[in-house]
Write a protein that holds these residues in place. Sequence first.
Motif, short mmCIF file in Angstrom:
data_model
loop_
_atom_site.label_atom_id
_atom_site.label_comp_id
_atom_site.label_asym_id
_atom_site.label_seq_id
_atom_site.Cartn_x
_atom_site.Cartn_y
_atom_site.Cartn_z
N ILE A 141 31.68 -9.24 -0.80
CA ILE A 141 30.79 -9.21 0.06
C ILE A 141 31.44 -8.15 0.98
CG2 ILE A 141 29.75 -10.17 2.16
CD1 ILE A 141 30.13 -12.86 0.54
N TYR A 142 32.86 -7.92 1.28
CA TYR A 142 32.99 -6.97 2.21
C TYR A 142 32.93 -5.42 1.77
CZ TYR A 142 36.29 -3.90 4.88
OH TYR A 142 36.71 -2.68 5.47
N GLU A 143 33.00 -5.31 0.21
CA GLU A 143 32.80 -4.16 -0.46
C GLU A 143 31.34 -3.42 -0.33
OE1 GLU A 143 33.99 -1.93 -4.75
OE2 GLU A 143 34.62 -3.99 -4.28
N LEU A 144 30.27 -4.68 -0.47
CA LEU A 144 29.24 -4.32 -0.75
C LEU A 144 28.45 -3.89 0.85
CD1 LEU A 144 26.16 -4.63 -1.95
CD2 LEU A 144 26.22 -6.98 -1.32
N LEU A 145 29.06 -4.57 1.84
CA LEU A 145 28.76 -4.15 3.12
C LEU A 145 29.16 -2.70 3.48
CD1 LEU A 145 29.36 -7.64 5.16
CD2 LEU A 145 26.90 -6.61 4.43
N MET A 172 30.49 -6.72 8.45
CA MET A 172 32.00 -6.71 7.89
C MET A 172 32.74 -7.45 8.87
SD MET A 172 31.57 -2.49 6.91
CE MET A 172 33.62 -2.47 6.63
N GLY A 173 32.66 -7.20 10.07
CA GLY A 173 33.41 -8.14 10.88
C GLY A 173 33.16 -9.64 10.96
N LEU A 174 32.03 -9.89 10.59
CA LEU A 174 31.93 -11.47 10.49
C LEU A 174 32.39 -12.13 9.42
CD1 LEU A 174 28.20 -11.63 11.23
CD2 LEU A 174 30.05 -12.34 12.78
N VAL A 175 32.58 -11.04 8.15
CA VAL A 175 32.91 -11.57 6.79
C VAL A 175 34.61 -11.78 6.99
CG1 VAL A 175 33.28 -11.05 4.31
CG2 VAL A 175 31.13 -10.74 5.39
N MET A 176 35.19 -10.87 7.75
CA MET A 176 36.72 -10.80 7.79
C MET A 176 37.24 -11.43 8.91
SD MET A 176 37.10 -9.53 4.87
CE MET A 176 38.98 -9.19 4.85
N MET A 177 36.44 -12.10 9.88
CA MET A 177 36.50 -12.78 11.16
C MET A 177 38.03 -13.51 11.11
SD MET A 177 34.04 -14.64 13.70
CE MET A 177 34.78 -14.95 15.19
N ALA A 209 40.96 -3.59 6.04
CA ALA A 209 39.79 -3.58 6.76
C ALA A 209 39.68 -2.83 8.16
CB ALA A 209 39.32 -5.15 6.86
N LEU A 210 40.94 -3.16 9.00
CA LEU A 210 40.74 -2.73 10.41
C LEU A 210 40.92 -1.12 10.14
CD1 LEU A 210 43.22 -5.16 12.68
CD2 LEU A 210 40.62 -4.41 12.92
N SER A 211 41.78 -0.61 9.42
CA SER A 211 41.91 0.85 9.23
C SER A 211 40.89 1.60 8.66
CB SER A 211 43.12 1.07 8.34
OG SER A 211 42.92 0.73 6.96
N VAL A 261 37.46 -9.15 13.67
CA VAL A 261 38.45 -9.15 12.75
C VAL A 261 39.56 -9.55 13.61
CG1 VAL A 261 40.19 -7.69 11.35
CG2 VAL A 261 37.45 -7.35 11.13
N CYS A 262 39.85 -9.15 15.00
CA CYS A 262 41.06 -9.57 15.67
C CYS A 262 40.91 -11.03 16.35
CB CYS A 262 41.23 -8.55 16.96
SG CYS A 262 41.52 -6.78 16.20
N TYR A 263 39.97 -11.50 15.96
CA TYR A 263 39.51 -13.00 16.62
C TYR A 263 40.74 -14.06 16.62
CZ TYR A 263 38.13 -17.74 17.16
OH TYR A 263 37.91 -19.13 17.64
N GLY A 264 41.33 -14.55 17.68
CA GLY A 264 42.38 -15.65 17.55
C GLY A 264 43.83 -15.13 17.33
N GLN A 265 43.93 -13.83 17.27
CA GLN A 265 45.15 -13.33 16.84
C GLN A 265 46.19 -13.40 18.06
OE1 GLN A 265 46.16 -12.95 13.45
NE2 GLN A 265 44.15 -13.94 13.15
N LEU A 266 45.84 -13.47 18.87
CA LEU A 266 46.89 -13.45 20.34
C LEU A 266 47.68 -11.95 20.15
CD1 LEU A 266 48.08 -17.05 20.50
CD2 LEU A 266 46.04 -16.02 21.90
#
Length: 772
Positions: free
Chosen positions: A371-375, A394-399, A406-408, A433-438
């Motif tokens: 899905i990430y690739e399609l987006l 893309m951010g929602l899929v890799m949240m 993905a980030l780069s 993508v950075c969610y919850g990573q402190l």
Amino acid sequence: MFQRCFDDSRYKQAVGIALESRRYDMLESAIMKSEDVPAMLSYSLNIAMSLLQTRTVRNKVLQLLVRLYTNLASPDYTNMCQCHIYLNEPQTVVNILNKLICGTEEELLMVFQICFDVYESATQHFVDHVMEGLGVKTKKSAAAATEESGEKMEVDKPATEATTPTTETPPPTTTTVTPTPEETTPVKTVAQDSAIDRKKEQVASILNGEVPITLKSQFLIRKNSSDMLVLKNCKDSSRNAVCHTATVIANSFMHAGTTCNAFLRDNLEWLAKATNWAKFTATASFGVIHQGHETNAVKLMSSYLPKESGSGSPYQEGGALYALGMIHANHGANIIPYLSEQLSAATNETVRHGGCLGLGLAAMTSNSAEIYELLRNNLYLDEAVTGEAAGLAMGLVMMGSLDEDALSEMIQYAQDTQHEKILRGLSLGIAFVCYGQLEAADPTIDSLSKDKDSVLRMCGMYCVGMAYAGTGNNNAIRRLLHVAVSDVNDDVRRAAVISIGFLLFNAPEQCPNVVSLLAESYNSHVRYGAALALGISCAGSGMKEALTILEPMINDPVNYVRQGALLATAMILVQQNEHLCPKLKHFKDLFAKTMSDKHEDVMVKFGAILSQGIINAGGRNCTISMRSQYGHTNIPSVVGLLVFTHTWFWFPLSHFLCLAFQPTYLVGLNSDLNMPKMKFKSCARPSTYAYPPILEPPKEKEKEKVSTAILSTTAKKLAKGRATPMEVDEEKQDEKKKEEEKKKEEEKKKEEEKKKEEEKKKEEAEKKKDEA
């Protein structure tokens, strides 16, 4: 210090000192030496989840707690699984469930409770791993098997019964049970195998969201208490396209999850006035109203979905795809293949925009590479409208994955593109993508915060809010406050202040103190951010301190600050009544007055109309909450609130707010996943939890007789005679009476004269007779 605490039996103090000093050995000693070990373990877990601000330290503490829980004579499997969810250890959860599922009925109930907790707290990626480990079909595989066999799945829908709404969301609770000791496994009979298979089917129905969504939907449908007169007033005050769109959005908020289309059906001609993107937003609103009702979702939206003939409106088709994603948000394994197919076949950028948003919502937290690739392919088309939705999706899929590749890719494309809309979409995507990573997200935050592009610096602020969401991290707050008063770009400063709300939603009482000075800033964007920060952190609390700061902002000289203050006030007052918040009626009247004022600015009226929808969310049975019962952050709620703040740039994104709506209900189920008849005694007054009174239609006033107008000539005569109108009327009446009296007297005289003449004639006639 530790010894003194142990000698005085101050074990909680010892736990606090051990956590501060990172003495894990002393933490274990303090827990095990206490009189009530299970209670001390629960206390330590609560402290670790709410106060520890470093991911590595928190992980070590949770691993220690899991080991101590396991060694108990009666392990608390519910808390153990909560630890495993945070540690991202799905296989351990599978082992616990497999151990309990073959046990007694009480152990089976514990399995169901754990599954409900996993569904509520974990990501789609985690849930899929648990279902695979248990050997049960995910929704996606079940749907595929159904298509191959050509048969429809038959699902037993559990009966439910809803209770009256409360100001908080009390989750279902069960007691902790001890599994039977391990014994030699006997030879299983066919009956035992079928019983275990039936239990696993029940587990699958919980984990794939079927049972939780059905419970939620039936509650919202049965207890829908929407005030339709509010919507009518909104419609009557909509005199332009912006207010028309706001009314459509407010209707979707007010009926979120209730399937009630009455307002739209009754006003089809008015709804048909929507054109272009307003039509896109109106079509997408069906997804909010029918949120969670997956069974007939495609059939429901069939008249709007893309067709092979291609004769439909692209705005309706794109809105329909967006609506499908909203219906299946965060549990979309069923609809992902269809959305992927439609997105791949789309040729219009409006349809692709809706397809990307829908696919991102359905595949939220799935970490799916396909899905990430399609987006990403849609992002690389370099179309502004498509790229904005693709970057967000893309951010929602890799949240929450902090995936380096993905980030780069996302950051590199953000630095290369010339489209600001794509930049804004990617800024949200990178933050997710950075969610919850402190602290693990700090290198990304540092690089983005120093970028020369203001939109990427804004992205850095959102990354801080997402990475440290709910932690109240002091360093993160200090960074945001520094940017809020020092950056040269208003958008960056506004984003920094808004992100403070996400950091403090677990301690809402602190937010008014932090943003009180910012609410008085000379910069209007900072004031707007302060208003939304209060709304986000104090949502559903009715907090007086927050309302005290917001009330003067409703009269701010800048239009969008007034809009933000209205929205934040509605978010704070959701699920409140006059017993809990005496000023509720004052603010509701203020919303109605602002909305109907012909001279008010359109931007402020937009905020007032949306506020009417928010304060009556979900048929007045929902609140806004970002926290689960065990202290976990509710991922869809965080997504919904952050994307909602981008309504500033793009109205269709306002529908995301419905992801933060949480129904206020209590559910209890038996081993068949049916709800038995239960009665609860409440010692509070009925007014404590009563619905606010609905609006009453205005009464028609009786028409009063209007006094006769006095002509100018009459007025001059009156002025000359120095007589008042009343005196003139009296004189006229007297003259009329005198004239009537004279006429009567004359008539009497004439009658008397006639009588005399007749008498004379008679006398003369008699005399003639006598003479004769």
